[in-house]
Design a protein around this motif. Structure first.
Motif, PDB file in Angstrom:
ATOM      1  N   VAL A 110       0.871  -1.161   0.000  1.00 22.99           N
ATOM      2  CA  VAL A 110       0.000   0.000   0.000  1.00 22.99           C
ATOM      3  C   VAL A 110       0.914   1.219   0.000  1.00 22.99           C
ATOM      4  CG1 VAL A 110      -1.808   1.236   1.226  1.00 22.99           C
ATOM      5  CG2 VAL A 110      -1.737  -1.259   1.311  1.00 22.99           C
ATOM      6  N   ASN A 111       0.788   2.053  -1.023  1.00 19.62           N
ATOM      7  CA  ASN A 111       1.663   3.220  -1.163  1.00 19.62           C
ATOM      8  C   ASN A 111       0.890   4.503  -0.940  1.00 19.62           C
ATOM      9  OD1 ASN A 111       4.282   2.052  -2.163  1.00 19.62           O
ATOM     10  ND2 ASN A 111       2.858   1.172  -3.634  1.00 19.62           N
ATOM     11  N   GLY A 112       1.505   5.437  -0.235  1.00 16.13           N
ATOM     12  CA  GLY A 112       0.872   6.722   0.031  1.00 16.13           C
ATOM     13  C   GLY A 112       1.243   7.752  -1.010  1.00 16.13           C
ATOM     14  N   ALA A 113       0.252   8.515  -1.425  1.00 13.13           N
ATOM     15  CA  ALA A 113       0.463   9.632  -2.341  1.00 13.13           C
ATOM     16  C   ALA A 113       0.051  10.911  -1.604  1.00 13.13           C
ATOM     17  CB  ALA A 113      -0.359   9.464  -3.602  1.00 13.13           C
ATOM     18  N   PRO A 114       1.029  11.675  -1.118  1.00  9.62           N
ATOM     19  CA  PRO A 114       0.692  12.914  -0.411  1.00  9.62           C
ATOM     20  C   PRO A 114       0.315  14.011  -1.403  1.00  9.62           C
ATOM     21  CG  PRO A 114       3.056  12.639  -0.514  1.00  9.62           C
ATOM     22  CD  PRO A 114       2.461  11.412  -1.145  1.00  9.62           C
ATOM     23  N   PHE A 115      -0.457  14.967  -0.941  1.00  6.57           N
ATOM     24  CA  PHE A 115      -0.824  16.105  -1.773  1.00  6.57           C
ATOM     25  C   PHE A 115      -1.021  17.324  -0.884  1.00  6.57           C
ATOM     26  CE2 PHE A 115      -4.682  13.858  -0.616  1.00  6.57           C
ATOM     27  CZ  PHE A 115      -5.502  14.871  -0.132  1.00  6.57           C
ATOM     28  N   HIS A 116      -0.817  18.497  -1.451  1.00  3.58           N
ATOM     29  CA  HIS A 116      -1.187  19.746  -0.791  1.00  3.58           C
ATOM     30  C   HIS A 116      -1.229  20.846  -1.839  1.00  3.58           C
ATOM     31  CE1 HIS A 116       3.256  19.871  -0.427  1.00  3.58           C
ATOM     32  NE2 HIS A 116       3.100  21.157  -0.567  1.00  3.58           N
ATOM     33  N   PHE A 117      -2.129  21.789  -1.611  1.00  5.52           N
ATOM     34  CA  PHE A 117      -2.296  22.901  -2.545  1.00  5.52           C
ATOM     35  C   PHE A 117      -2.980  24.047  -1.823  1.00  5.52           C
ATOM     36  CE2 PHE A 117      -4.412  25.286  -5.936  1.00  5.52           C
ATOM     37  CZ  PHE A 117      -3.332  25.529  -6.766  1.00  5.52           C
ATOM     38  N   LEU A 118      -2.517  25.275  -2.086  1.00  9.04           N
ATOM     39  CA  LEU A 118      -3.101  26.476  -1.508  1.00  9.04           C
ATOM     40  C   LEU A 118      -3.991  27.122  -2.559  1.00  9.04           C
ATOM     41  CD1 LEU A 118      -3.137  28.236   1.043  1.00  9.04           C
ATOM     42  CD2 LEU A 118      -1.272  29.570   0.024  1.00  9.04           C
ATOM     43  N   ASP A 119      -5.292  27.025  -2.359  1.00 13.52           N
ATOM     44  CA  ASP A 119      -6.290  27.536  -3.297  1.00 13.52           C
ATOM     45  C   ASP A 119      -6.765  28.912  -2.836  1.00 13.52           C
ATOM     46  OD1 ASP A 119      -8.055  27.445  -5.467  1.00 13.52           O
ATOM     47  OD2 ASP A 119      -9.615  26.404  -4.329  1.00 13.52           O
ATOM     48  N   THR A 120      -7.150  29.760  -3.780  1.00  9.73           N
ATOM     49  CA  THR A 120      -7.733  31.051  -3.446  1.00  9.73           C
ATOM     50  C   THR A 120      -9.238  30.888  -3.327  1.00  9.73           C
ATOM     51  OG1 THR A 120      -5.981  32.217  -4.614  1.00  9.73           O
ATOM     52  CG2 THR A 120      -8.014  33.444  -4.222  1.00  9.73           C
ATOM     53  N   ALA A 121      -9.812  31.402  -2.258  1.00  6.81           N
ATOM     54  CA  ALA A 121     -11.255  31.243  -2.043  1.00  6.81           C
ATOM     55  C   ALA A 121     -12.044  31.832  -3.218  1.00  6.81           C
ATOM     56  CB  ALA A 121     -11.666  31.881  -0.724  1.00  6.81           C
ATOM     57  N   GLY A 122     -11.773  33.089  -3.592  1.00  4.93           N
ATOM     58  CA  GLY A 122     -12.425  33.699  -4.751  1.00  4.93           C
ATOM     59  C   GLY A 122     -13.832  34.212  -4.477  1.00  4.93           C
ATOM     60  N   ASN A 123     -14.560  33.569  -3.571  1.00  2.00           N
ATOM     61  CA  ASN A 123     -15.895  34.005  -3.166  1.00  2.00           C
ATOM     62  C   ASN A 123     -16.213  33.337  -1.828  1.00  2.00           C
ATOM     63  OD1 ASN A 123     -17.101  31.364  -3.666  1.00  2.00           O
ATOM     64  ND2 ASN A 123     -16.982  31.878  -5.852  1.00  2.00           N
ATOM     65  N   THR A 124     -17.393  33.571  -1.328  1.00  2.00           N
ATOM     66  CA  THR A 124     -17.765  32.985  -0.036  1.00  2.00           C
ATOM     67  C   THR A 124     -18.785  31.863  -0.193  1.00  2.00           C
ATOM     68  OG1 THR A 124     -19.418  34.725   0.305  1.00  2.00           O
ATOM     69  CG2 THR A 124     -17.217  35.075   1.262  1.00  2.00           C
ATOM     70  N   ASN A 125     -18.859  31.286  -1.373  1.00  2.00           N
ATOM     71  CA  ASN A 125     -19.753  30.156  -1.606  1.00  2.00           C
ATOM     72  C   ASN A 125     -19.167  28.886  -0.991  1.00  2.00           C
ATOM     73  OD1 ASN A 125     -21.302  31.881  -3.154  1.00  2.00           O
ATOM     74  ND2 ASN A 125     -20.421  31.199  -5.090  1.00  2.00           N
ATOM     75  N   ALA A 126     -20.046  28.017  -0.533  1.00  2.00           N
ATOM     76  CA  ALA A 126     -19.604  26.700  -0.055  1.00  2.00           C
ATOM     77  C   ALA A 126     -18.984  25.957  -1.223  1.00  2.00           C
ATOM     78  CB  ALA A 126     -20.793  25.925   0.508  1.00  2.00           C
ATOM     79  N   ARG A 127     -17.922  25.227  -0.944  1.00  2.26           N
ATOM     80  CA  ARG A 127     -17.305  24.400  -1.986  1.00  2.26           C
ATOM     81  C   ARG A 127     -16.954  23.050  -1.405  1.00  2.26           C
ATOM     82  NH1 ARG A 127     -13.653  28.717  -2.979  1.00  2.26           N
ATOM     83  NH2 ARG A 127     -15.694  29.566  -2.656  1.00  2.26           N
TER      84      ARG A 127
END
Length: 171
Positions: A110-127
């Motif tokens: 079983v291999n792990g694939a890490p991830f991370h990303f800094l996203d810009t909100a852009g609005n106040t809608n639920a996502r």
């Protein structure tokens, strides 16, 4: 002690949400690069300001079917059910745009694939942020989440967790 933020609080963590998937899951893909969404690895967040950032990070633990050297498994961050722009590699000819990958190995690993990303909100809608995966075998293959293909009940086999965390960060 109380922390002070001389820049008005920029960089302050406003909210943190996390989903941990401890159960196992089989993901059957009938063709190369067919996207399979990982059930139960989804997180909802509503930013308080359009200028804030959303930090998405975690790890997906996968194993692939078969004893040969393929397939390599891909993962990508999804935002509202679409690949998150900027969180995948550049387009170039026939190359697959992914966030991270899991190398081919034995069907017991079983291999792990890490991830991370800094996203810009852009609005106040639920996502909704989630994780999709695919493989490059050229044929129908099954991928296994949090377990190996060979999942016999003995001490030489193991199970893992997959996790996604979302943090709203003040701009």
């Amino acid at each position: 002690g109380k922390c002070s933020f001389p820049n008005g609080g920029a960089g302050k963590i406003l909210q943190v949400k996390q989903v941990v998937k401890t159960d196992t899951f089989s993901l059957a893909a009938s063709s190369t690069n067919q996207r399979i969404d990982i059930t139960g690895l989804t997180i909802d967040i509503t930013p308080s300001s359009a200028s804030n950032k959303i930090l998405i990070y975690g790890q997906v633990c996968l194993c692939r079917e078969g004893s040969n050297s393929t397939p390599v498994m891909h993962i990508y961050i999804l935002k509202d059910n679409n690949k998150l722009t900027g969180a995948v590699g550049d387009a170039d000819s026939n190359r697959t745009q992914v966030t991270s990958g899991v190398p081919a190995s034995s069907s017991t690993m079983v291999n792990g694939a890490p991830f991370h990303f800094l996203d810009t909100a852009g609005n106040t809608n639920a996502r909704t942020y989630s994780i999709g995966c695919s493989h490059d075998s050229g044929s129908s293959k099954t991928m296994y989440l949090n377990r190996g293909e060979e999942d016999q009940d003995n001490i030489y086999r193991y199970r893992a967790i997959s996790v996604i965390t979302a943090m709203e960060i003040k701009a």
